[in-house]
Design an enzyme around this catalytic site. Structure first.
Site, mmCIF file in Angstrom:
data_model
loop_
_atom_site.group_PDB
_atom_site.id
_atom_site.type_symbol
_atom_site.label_atom_id
_atom_site.label_comp_id
_atom_site.label_asym_id
_atom_site.label_seq_id
_atom_site.Cartn_x
_atom_site.Cartn_y
_atom_site.Cartn_z
ATOM 1 N N ASP A 67 -51.528 13.587 2.833
ATOM 2 C CA ASP A 67 -50.318 14.355 3.107
ATOM 3 C C ASP A 67 -50.130 15.483 2.103
ATOM 4 O O ASP A 67 -50.807 15.539 1.076
ATOM 5 C CB ASP A 67 -49.088 13.434 3.127
ATOM 6 C CG ASP A 67 -49.105 12.401 1.999
ATOM 7 O OD1 ASP A 67 -49.787 12.630 0.984
ATOM 8 O OD2 ASP A 67 -48.437 11.367 2.132
ATOM 9 N N ASN A 137 -40.487 1.376 1.214
ATOM 10 C CA ASN A 137 -39.969 1.169 2.574
ATOM 11 C C ASN A 137 -41.092 0.868 3.567
ATOM 12 O O ASN A 137 -40.876 0.891 4.771
ATOM 13 C CB ASN A 137 -39.158 2.395 3.024
ATOM 14 C CG ASN A 137 -40.007 3.660 3.104
ATOM 15 O OD1 ASN A 137 -41.215 3.628 2.874
ATOM 16 N ND2 ASN A 137 -39.394 4.773 3.444
ATOM 17 N N HIS A 139 -43.831 2.684 4.054
ATOM 18 C CA HIS A 139 -44.537 3.833 4.634
ATOM 19 C C HIS A 139 -45.981 3.907 4.134
ATOM 20 O O HIS A 139 -46.309 3.411 3.057
ATOM 21 C CB HIS A 139 -43.780 5.155 4.420
ATOM 22 C CG HIS A 139 -43.818 5.722 3.033
ATOM 23 N ND1 HIS A 139 -42.918 6.658 2.583
ATOM 24 C CD2 HIS A 139 -44.646 5.499 1.981
ATOM 25 C CE1 HIS A 139 -43.183 6.987 1.348
ATOM 26 N NE2 HIS A 139 -44.230 6.296 0.950
ATOM 27 N N GLU A 144 -42.854 7.502 7.802
ATOM 28 C CA GLU A 144 -41.661 6.754 7.437
ATOM 29 C C GLU A 144 -41.339 5.710 8.513
ATOM 30 O O GLU A 144 -41.814 5.817 9.650
ATOM 31 C CB GLU A 144 -40.484 7.733 7.292
ATOM 32 C CG GLU A 144 -40.708 8.817 6.232
ATOM 33 C CD GLU A 144 -40.556 8.306 4.809
ATOM 34 O OE1 GLU A 144 -40.983 7.168 4.510
ATOM 35 O OE2 GLU A 144 -40.028 9.053 3.973
HETATM 36 P P1 PGA Z 1 -46.497 5.487 -5.484
HETATM 37 O O1 PGA Z 1 -46.310 5.963 -3.973
HETATM 38 O O2 PGA Z 1 -47.951 5.195 -5.655
HETATM 39 O O3 PGA Z 1 -46.037 6.655 -6.294
HETATM 40 O O4 PGA Z 1 -45.649 4.273 -5.653
HETATM 41 C C1 PGA Z 1 -46.914 5.254 -2.945
HETATM 42 C C2 PGA Z 1 -46.455 5.795 -1.606
HETATM 43 O O5 PGA Z 1 -45.294 6.225 -1.495
HETATM 44 O O6 PGA Z 1 -47.255 5.779 -0.670
#
Ligand code: PGA
Length: 269
Positions: A67, A137, A139, A144
């Protein structure tokens, strides 16, 4: 789904690095799906170190990141392009011309970026190994909760929860993007193999929902239950809400014994 539990994030990263290096020994021109976020930073550090020691080369690799933010230029220090350059690409022998993110150049129509990105992935022969983190969450990428489970690369609006989780990375007064272009869940599911890394207690709920909950668009990572080759590497705190932990540990021991005896198996190796 193979779930392997380690003491800490260093061990998680070490195992992930082993798997990437082993794949490159079988397929030096592998196509990797890469991720940003705090979780894979330890993995990138280990890969940089192994590259520096001459244990692995990324010179044949093509990569596609999951992304990119929409609304900030690719050269902005907060862009995921800048993150990847800073945390990984600038320190290894990868050909940057073959590193891709779903970036939207200023003036470009963001709705065209997704289909173009999909075409590039197809042209490269598809993704051999996709690295994933997981949001609190549930995702994956910026898919999302409520994302279509068959979605393709497209623009997504970030949830307030994700905005809040990521706000720690922005200075006060700095503009935090509310939109992103992300590989879709269908795009991720097309990868031939998937490696999901999760570390820290704050991920425990999402990990339990992904591994042991129902498949649901409200926990996008739960769709990985429908993928044939997923390895979930987690540390103790991230494993703390799993109910069937003893079984995963026994299965991991059995799988390790099989691999020691017969070697690692790659579908296209
Ligand atoms: P993080 O993010 O490694 O910074 O916890 C993971 C994500 O949101 O996919």
């Amino acid at each position: 789904m193979e779930v392997v539990i380690f003491r800490d994030e260093e061990q998680v990263a070490e195992r992930a690095a082993d798997l990437l290096v082993r794949m490159l020994s079988v397929k030096p021109r592998a196509v990797f799906g890469l991720a940003t976020g705090s979780t894979p930073i330890v993995l990138y550090r280990q890969l940089i170190e192994r590259n520096r020691k001459g244990e692995v080369s990324f010179s044949g690799v093509t990569s596609f990141n999951l992304d990119e933010y929409l609304g900030i230029a690719p050269g902005d220090p907060q862009s995921y392009r800048s993150f990847m350059d800073r945390e990984f690409f600038d320190h290894v022998d990868i050909d940057k011309a073959r590193t891709h993110l779903p970036s939207c150049e200023p003036g470009d129509n963001p709705q065209l970026v997704g289909p173009r990105y999909e075409a590039m992935i197809r042209k490269a022969g598809g993704i051999d190994l996709q690295i994933l983190g997981i949001g609190q969450n549930g995702h994956i990428g910026f898919n999302e909760p409520s994302s279509s489970l068959v979605s393709r690369t497209r623009v997504k609006t970030l949830t307030p929860r994700t905005m809040q989780d990521n706000s720690r990375l922005f200075d006060p007064g700095e503009i935090q993007p509310r939109l992103a272009i992300t590989m879709g869940i269908g795009t991720i599911m097309d990868a031939r193999s998937i490696l999901l890394l999760a570390t820290g207690e704050r991920k425990a709920g999402a990990v339990a929902a992904m591994v042991e909950g129902a498949v649901s668009a409200m926990c996008p990572a739960s769709i990985l239950q429908m993928h044939e080759r997923v390895t979930v590497l987690i540390d103790e705190p991230a494993a703390s809400k799993l109910k069937n932990r003893e079984y995963y540990e026994r299965a991991a021991r059995e799988n390790r014994a099989l691999k020691e005896r017969f070697g690692e198996f790659y579908a296209d190796g």
